[in-house]
Design a protein around this motif. Structure first.
Motif, PDB file in Angstrom:
ATOM      1  N   PHE A  62      35.474  22.099  19.933  1.00 12.07           N
ATOM      2  CA  PHE A  62      36.401  21.253  19.190  1.00 12.07           C
ATOM      3  C   PHE A  62      36.367  21.549  17.693  1.00 12.07           C
ATOM      4  CE2 PHE A  62      35.028  18.503  22.856  1.00 12.07           C
ATOM      5  CZ  PHE A  62      36.178  18.705  23.585  1.00 12.07           C
ATOM      6  N   GLU A  63      35.184  21.850  17.175  1.00 15.52           N
ATOM      7  CA  GLU A  63      35.072  22.108  15.738  1.00 15.52           C
ATOM      8  C   GLU A  63      35.935  23.295  15.327  1.00 15.52           C
ATOM      9  OE1 GLU A  63      31.662  23.051  12.336  1.00 15.52           O
ATOM     10  OE2 GLU A  63      31.075  22.524  14.381  1.00 15.52           O
ATOM     11  N   THR A  64      35.873  24.378  16.120  1.00 19.81           N
ATOM     12  CA  THR A  64      36.690  25.559  15.821  1.00 19.81           C
ATOM     13  C   THR A  64      38.169  25.256  15.993  1.00 19.81           C
ATOM     14  OG1 THR A  64      34.907  27.019  16.559  1.00 19.81           O
ATOM     15  CG2 THR A  64      37.100  27.982  16.403  1.00 19.81           C
ATOM     16  N   ALA A  65      38.496  24.488  17.031  1.00 17.21           N
ATOM     17  CA  ALA A  65      39.901  24.166  17.291  1.00 17.21           C
ATOM     18  C   ALA A  65      40.514  23.389  16.133  1.00 17.21           C
ATOM     19  CB  ALA A  65      40.024  23.368  18.591  1.00 17.21           C
ATOM     20  N   PHE A  66      39.816  22.360  15.645  1.00 17.75           N
ATOM     21  CA  PHE A  66      40.331  21.568  14.527  1.00 17.75           C
ATOM     22  C   PHE A  66      40.351  22.391  13.241  1.00 17.75           C
ATOM     23  CE2 PHE A  66      39.385  17.826  17.202  1.00 17.75           C
ATOM     24  CZ  PHE A  66      40.580  17.137  17.026  1.00 17.75           C
ATOM     25  N   LYS A  67      39.348  23.237  13.066  1.00 16.92           N
ATOM     26  CA  LYS A  67      39.272  24.076  11.872  1.00 16.92           C
ATOM     27  C   LYS A  67      40.456  25.039  11.819  1.00 16.92           C
ATOM     28  CE  LYS A  67      36.026  27.002   9.309  1.00 16.92           C
ATOM     29  NZ  LYS A  67      34.688  27.661   9.341  1.00 16.92           N
ATOM     30  N   LYS A  68      40.773  25.641  12.975  1.00 23.66           N
ATOM     31  CA  LYS A  68      41.896  26.580  13.027  1.00 23.66           C
ATOM     32  C   LYS A  68      43.225  25.860  12.867  1.00 23.66           C
ATOM     33  CE  LYS A  68      40.405  30.825  15.113  1.00 23.66           C
ATOM     34  NZ  LYS A  68      40.907  31.973  15.888  1.00 23.66           N
ATOM     35  N   THR A  69      43.315  24.658  13.406  1.00 24.09           N
ATOM     36  CA  THR A  69      44.544  23.880  13.231  1.00 24.09           C
ATOM     37  C   THR A  69      44.816  23.645  11.757  1.00 24.09           C
ATOM     38  OG1 THR A  69      44.238  22.762  15.351  1.00 24.09           O
ATOM     39  CG2 THR A  69      45.707  21.715  13.776  1.00 24.09           C
ATOM     40  N   ASP A  80      47.521  24.956   6.626  1.00 25.39           N
ATOM     41  CA  ASP A  80      47.420  25.325   5.209  1.00 25.39           C
ATOM     42  C   ASP A  80      48.168  26.623   4.915  1.00 25.39           C
ATOM     43  OD1 ASP A  80      45.910  23.106   4.700  1.00 25.39           O
ATOM     44  OD2 ASP A  80      43.986  24.145   4.733  1.00 25.39           O
ATOM     45  N   LEU A  81      48.071  27.585   5.827  1.00 23.82           N
ATOM     46  CA  LEU A  81      48.748  28.861   5.611  1.00 23.82           C
ATOM     47  C   LEU A  81      50.266  28.710   5.713  1.00 23.82           C
ATOM     48  CD1 LEU A  81      46.403  31.351   7.503  1.00 23.82           C
ATOM     49  CD2 LEU A  81      46.680  31.076   5.036  1.00 23.82           C
ATOM     50  N   PHE A  82      50.740  27.842   6.610  1.00 21.17           N
ATOM     51  CA  PHE A  82      52.180  27.566   6.671  1.00 21.17           C
ATOM     52  C   PHE A  82      52.666  26.986   5.355  1.00 21.17           C
ATOM     53  CE2 PHE A  82      52.155  26.871  11.578  1.00 21.17           C
ATOM     54  CZ  PHE A  82      52.087  28.244  11.747  1.00 21.17           C
ATOM     55  N   LEU A  83      51.843  26.104   4.774  1.00 21.76           N
ATOM     56  CA  LEU A  83      52.187  25.513   3.481  1.00 21.76           C
ATOM     57  C   LEU A  83      52.273  26.591   2.400  1.00 21.76           C
ATOM     58  CD1 LEU A  83      52.656  23.004   1.721  1.00 21.76           C
ATOM     59  CD2 LEU A  83      50.186  22.830   1.454  1.00 21.76           C
TER      60      LEU A  83
END
Length: 300
Positions: free
Chosen positions: A124-131, A136-139
């Motif tokens: 879950f930590e990686t999943a939320f981090k990547k989300t 942020d990159l879309f922004l």
């Protein structure tokens, strides 16, 4: 949300005191003292019985099923807790993905599939981090697109704002180890196109379009088929009214996003200076998250 946190939120929203709730409970053939209710909402005693939880939900206007479920999780065996927790996290992750625009309208099924697979593995930590990283990159890309639109229409691009978004991108790169190796050059518009090209190659190789902030961005509008930047779009051309209106709308959206980003960046920069911290340090981030959870879970 944990049982005691959920119960405390119900009590707070109801506006009732513990004394008053204790007085009302006997009307439903149950009993509970003020002291017992205090222990329940502060997690100092095991959850109440199903019958009492139904009464508490009834009195406070809360959801009885959610309160009973939360109580069951506390009392359940470890393996059952893990299964329930995994299901809840998947729901939260899916909601965050949709709210951040990653899965909106089905435009990014590959990214969505990647994140869900991580969650199914309980990473879950990686999943939320990547989300967060994708959001942020879309922004960043959204800001760059607005900047390029202004440059292409004889508007002076705000180089200070571009420098800020570049610095923000560098922080994202360092935090997630993307290895972007982006160098800020004097020709800011060309640098902006180079950034889009690098992000497409190293982060979004299989993604052609994405939606963020209500606007759909197409990499093909800014990159050639081989992934190289379309520098010719920097040459100003006369635009018809509809095109001008479209670009104005995009610029307004990006400027609104940029204002929000600047406020966030200012807050974190101030925090770093005041506390002498490096917020890109994963250990510092974990400690801050733990501190925030403790602070915001305390009883008013």
């Amino acid at each position: 949300m944990k049982y005691n946190e959920l119960l405390r939120s119900y009590i707070k929203k109801s506006g009732l005191t513990l004394d008053k709730i204790s007085e009302l409970i006997p009307e439903y053939n149950q009993t509970a003292s003020k002291q017992y209710l205090s222990k329940l909402q502060n997690g100092r005693t095991p959850p109440a019985s199903e019958e009492l939880n139904r009464v508490l939900a009834k009195i406070t206007g809360g959801d009885a099923n959610e309160l009973i479920k939360a109580a069951y999780i506390v009392k359940a065996p470890a393996n059952v807790k893990d299964s329930i927790y995994a299901g809840d996290v998947l729901k939260k992750l899916n909601a965050q993905i949709l709210s951040d625009g990653i899965g909106h309208g089905g435009n990014n099924p590959i990214l969505l599939e990647e994140l869900i697979k991580l969650a199914e593995k309980k990473d879950f930590e990686t999943a939320f981090k990547k989300t967060k990283m994708y959001s942020d990159l879309f922004l960043v890309i959204g800001f760059i697109v607005g900047y390029l639109d202004r440059c292409a229409n004889n508007h002076t691009g705000n180089d200070t704002q571009f420098d800020s978004i570049y610095n923000y991108l560098v922080k994202i790169d360092e935090e997630h180890g993307l290895g972007l190796e982006i160098t800020l050059t004097p020709d800011k518009p060309k640098c902006a196109l180079q950034i889009i090209s690098i992000l497409k190659e190293k982060v979004f190789p299989t993604i052609n379009t994405f939606e963020f902030g209500g606007t759909v961005f197409n990499f093909a509008d800014y990159l050639n088929t081989d992934g190289s930047p379309k520098f010719d779009i920097l040459i100003s051309e006369k635009s018809d009214d509809s095109d001008t209106n479209r670009k104005t709308e995009v610029n307004n959206q990006v400027e609104a996003l940029d204002d929000d980003l600047k406020k966030k960046m200012h807050f974190f920069e101030s925090l770093e200076l005041d506390l002498g911290l490096d917020l890109t340090d994963p250990d510092v981030q974990k400690k801050l998250k733990r501190a925030a959870k403790i602070i915001f879970s305390e009883e008013d």
